[in-house]
Design a protein around this motif. Structure first.
Motif, PDB file in Angstrom:
ATOM      1  N   ARG A 103       0.794  -1.226   0.000  1.00 20.96           N
ATOM      2  CA  ARG A 103       0.000   0.000   0.000  1.00 20.96           C
ATOM      3  C   ARG A 103       0.826   1.277   0.000  1.00 20.96           C
ATOM      4  O   ARG A 103       0.290   2.351  -0.250  1.00 20.96           O
ATOM      5  CB  ARG A 103      -0.932   0.013   1.217  1.00 20.96           C
ATOM      6  N   ASP A 104       2.106   1.168   0.320  1.00 19.07           N
ATOM      7  CA  ASP A 104       2.939   2.372   0.391  1.00 19.07           C
ATOM      8  C   ASP A 104       3.778   2.565  -0.863  1.00 19.07           C
ATOM      9  O   ASP A 104       4.723   3.356  -0.872  1.00 19.07           O
ATOM     10  CB  ASP A 104       3.848   2.323   1.626  1.00 19.07           C
ATOM     11  N   THR A 105       3.467   1.852  -1.920  1.00 15.22           N
ATOM     12  CA  THR A 105       4.182   1.975  -3.180  1.00 15.22           C
ATOM     13  C   THR A 105       3.212   1.698  -4.315  1.00 15.22           C
ATOM     14  O   THR A 105       2.214   0.991  -4.150  1.00 15.22           O
ATOM     15  CB  THR A 105       5.364   0.986  -3.247  1.00 15.22           C
ATOM     16  N   GLY A 106       3.508   2.252  -5.459  1.00 17.68           N
ATOM     17  CA  GLY A 106       2.680   2.026  -6.636  1.00 17.68           C
ATOM     18  C   GLY A 106       3.185   0.906  -7.517  1.00 17.68           C
ATOM     19  O   GLY A 106       2.728   0.774  -8.662  1.00 17.68           O
ATOM     20  N   ASP A 107       4.090   0.062  -6.991  1.00 17.42           N
ATOM     21  CA  ASP A 107       4.674  -0.991  -7.814  1.00 17.42           C
ATOM     22  C   ASP A 107       3.642  -2.005  -8.293  1.00 17.42           C
ATOM     23  O   ASP A 107       3.826  -2.646  -9.333  1.00 17.42           O
ATOM     24  CB  ASP A 107       5.785  -1.716  -7.039  1.00 17.42           C
ATOM     25  N   GLY A 108       2.563  -2.185  -7.533  1.00 14.85           N
ATOM     26  CA  GLY A 108       1.553  -3.163  -7.937  1.00 14.85           C
ATOM     27  C   GLY A 108       0.554  -2.635  -8.942  1.00 14.85           C
ATOM     28  O   GLY A 108      -0.250  -3.400  -9.484  1.00 14.85           O
ATOM     29  N   LEU A 109       0.581  -1.340  -9.228  1.00 12.23           N
ATOM     30  CA  LEU A 109      -0.380  -0.742 -10.152  1.00 12.23           C
ATOM     31  C   LEU A 109      -0.016  -1.058 -11.599  1.00 12.23           C
ATOM     32  O   LEU A 109       1.161  -1.092 -11.965  1.00 12.23           O
ATOM     33  CB  LEU A 109      -0.436   0.772  -9.953  1.00 12.23           C
ATOM     34  N   ARG A 110      -1.048  -1.249 -12.411  1.00 11.15           N
ATOM     35  CA  ARG A 110      -0.883  -1.508 -13.841  1.00 11.15           C
ATOM     36  C   ARG A 110      -1.885  -0.647 -14.609  1.00 11.15           C
ATOM     37  O   ARG A 110      -2.960  -0.332 -14.103  1.00 11.15           O
ATOM     38  CB  ARG A 110      -1.138  -2.981 -14.171  1.00 11.15           C
ATOM     39  N   PRO A 111      -1.551  -0.248 -15.832  1.00 11.78           N
ATOM     40  CA  PRO A 111      -2.544   0.471 -16.645  1.00 11.78           C
ATOM     41  C   PRO A 111      -3.781  -0.398 -16.846  1.00 11.78           C
ATOM     42  O   PRO A 111      -3.669  -1.582 -17.156  1.00 11.78           O
ATOM     43  CB  PRO A 111      -1.805   0.726 -17.964  1.00 11.78           C
ATOM     44  N   VAL A 112      -4.949   0.178 -16.651  1.00 13.37           N
ATOM     45  CA  VAL A 112      -6.192  -0.578 -16.797  1.00 13.37           C
ATOM     46  C   VAL A 112      -6.457  -0.775 -18.289  1.00 13.37           C
ATOM     47  O   VAL A 112      -6.680   0.190 -19.021  1.00 13.37           O
ATOM     48  CB  VAL A 112      -7.367   0.154 -16.132  1.00 13.37           C
ATOM     49  N   GLN A 113      -6.426  -2.035 -18.699  1.00 15.35           N
ATOM     50  CA  GLN A 113      -6.636  -2.384 -20.105  1.00 15.35           C
ATOM     51  C   GLN A 113      -7.801  -3.355 -20.202  1.00 15.35           C
ATOM     52  O   GLN A 113      -7.830  -4.388 -19.539  1.00 15.35           O
ATOM     53  CB  GLN A 113      -5.371  -3.008 -20.706  1.00 15.35           C
TER      54      GLN A 113
END
Length: 481
Positions: free
Chosen positions: A148-158
């Protein structure tokens, strides 16, 4: 000199009010820009140490900022992927220009609203060029636990517009009446074998294909006239998808049961007992070719009846093709528990299928995409299925007004904003996500026009000060003539 300080104060007043005019004009120009946060101008007096018996004007300085934490009203739209944050928090987005670069290089921009549309590659993108980011769902639709303290798990929503999905059948519920007269000694005995009553039931395998369970009900009849009715039926279940050890018609037995019915006054016609058997009614043992086989080969009998809820457990879709493997799996067939009415019964003289219920669905194409208040991006298919494909978190930080404004009504974290944290929408300190909605501009046009009048008067007054100082300096120079 006191007169000179007055001149400097007037000049600083002109510059400060010019800055305020800039923020006012920017606010008015963006009064129709979705998600716009109004700019503010704050005046600060500059105080110098006064001399003995005199006062030195320090003038004024100005500080401009944006009220990023100020919420504006929401307006409804007709697009399911028009999103707005209701309450605290920001949507994570990234510039579309970053796509194609290593994921670690994606900048994390923040927005409070956005009108997202799928582009030619299925990405949800705004007309200002920002792609929505989210946590991708697992194959079963669950969202893994990302940091939760990093955006590493985020991916562009496709969204894959050509995506298709199906749901395998795991449960079948049956309502059926068997004729009680068939378990009596017949008036005209047949010279050949009895013909079973057959009920075909469609189900869907793991690949979304339509398959058939053939349920064959064969009555057990008394051996001689005058013997009481047996109230016993043999249920044989054949599967069109189980090619392993199939019969000549291409169907393999996946279940063989002996069903006994009650005949007393209170529970007559309901199920008394069901036993899984491995022999036909006449005692002939099942041949290996009639038994379902595991993928590794070898016969197995794995059908059971649960007396608590009336479920028959069978396995379907077994094949000998290693490449194809198991294309089905376990299915529970609910025929009713002991003495339960309304399911599988034996009354009177008619074979009457009353209802067949099942889960699962055939393969369907993507119909539309919606986002719920908790940020779950759900793909709806034309076969009635809904699958979760992403979850959009909300980004929060201690000081939202410390964010750095960017083009397109987006912001970047900074040292002034503090460290960000990703919340599930609706949890913690954050608000929720509203679809079919956009956040309006935070500009109050009436208030800005009022401030414009004040600024104009203040500017004119400072100009008058400068003019007065100029006249006083002119009088000073006229002393020596």
């Amino acid at each position: 000199m006191t007169i000179s300080s007055s001149l400097n104060a007037g000049v600083s007043g002109l510059a400060s009010n010019a800055s305020r005019l800039s923020t006012i004009s920017d606010n008015i120009a963006n009064s129709s820009t979705i998600g716009y946060k109004r700019a503010e101008t704050t005046f600060r007096a500059l105080v110098t140490s006064p001399g003995s018996g005199s006062y030195t004007a320090g003038g004024v300085s100005v500080v401009t900022s944006r009220a990023i934490d100020q919420e504006a009203g929401l307006r409804t739209t007709s697009n399911s992927t028009d999103l707005a944050v209701r309450g605290r928090g920001f949507l994570p987005v990234t510039p579309i220009s970053s796509l194609g670069t290593p994921l670690a290089n994606y900048p994390l921009n923040l927005a409070t609203t956005g009108s997202f549309r799928t582009d030619d590659e299925g990405y949800l993108v705004t007309d200002t060029g920002f792609v929505l980011m989210g946590w991708p769902a697992a194959a079963d639709g669950s969202i893994p636990d990302f940091a939760r303290d990093t955006g590493d798990g985020l991916r562009p929503v496709q969204i894959n517009v050509n995506q298709a999905t199906g749901e395998p059948t795991t449960e079948v519920s049956l309502g059926l009446n068997l004729p009680a007269t068939e378990t009596e000694f017949p008036e005209n005995p047949l010279t050949g074998p009895l013909e079973p009553f057959v009920l075909p039931v469609e189900y869907f395998d793991n690949l979304g294909r339509s398959q058939t369970l053939s349920m064959e009900f064969l009555p057990s009849q008394p051996a001689a006239a005058g013997d009481p009715a047996t109230n016993v039926w043999n249920l044989t279940i054949r599967d069109s998808a189980s090619t392993s050890n199939a019969d000549p018609n291409g169907n393999a037995i996946v279940g063989l049961f002996r069903v006994e019915f009650n005949n007393d006054r209170a529970t007559g016609g309901t199920i008394d007992n069901v036993t899984a058997v491995n022999a036909y009614e006449d005692g002939t043992a099942l041949a290996a070719a009639d038994l379902p086989a595991t993928l590794a080969g070898g016969p197995t009998v794995d059908w059971t009846w649960d007396t608590a809820n009336g479920d028959l457990s069978i396995n379907v879709g077994a094949t000998n093709d290693v490449a194809q493997g198991i294309i089905g799996g376990p299915i529970t067939l609910n025929i009713g528990a002991p003495e339960e009415p309304g399911k599988l019964t034996q009354y009177s003289e008619s074979f009457s299928p009353n209802f067949v219920g099942k889960d699962g669905s055939p393969v369907g194409g993507l119909q539309n995409v919606e986002v719920d208040r908790n940020g779950f991006v759900k793909a709806n298919f034309d076969n009635g299925l809904t699958r979760t494909v992403f979850q959009i978190p909300l980004v929060d930080m201690p000081n939202p007004n410390g964010l750095v404004p960017q083009d397109g009504q987006t912001y970047l974290p900074s040292t002034d904003s503090g460290s960000f944290f990703l919340w599930r929408a609706g949890d913690g300190a954050t608000g929720d996500i509203v679809s079919y909605a956009l956040e309006e501009s935070a500009t109050d046009v009436a208030g800005e026009l009022t401030a414009l009048i004040e600024t104009q008067r203040a500017y004119s007054s400072n100009a008058k000060v400068i003019q007065t100082v100029d006249e006083m300096l002119q009088e000073t120079t006229n002393i020596k003539r």
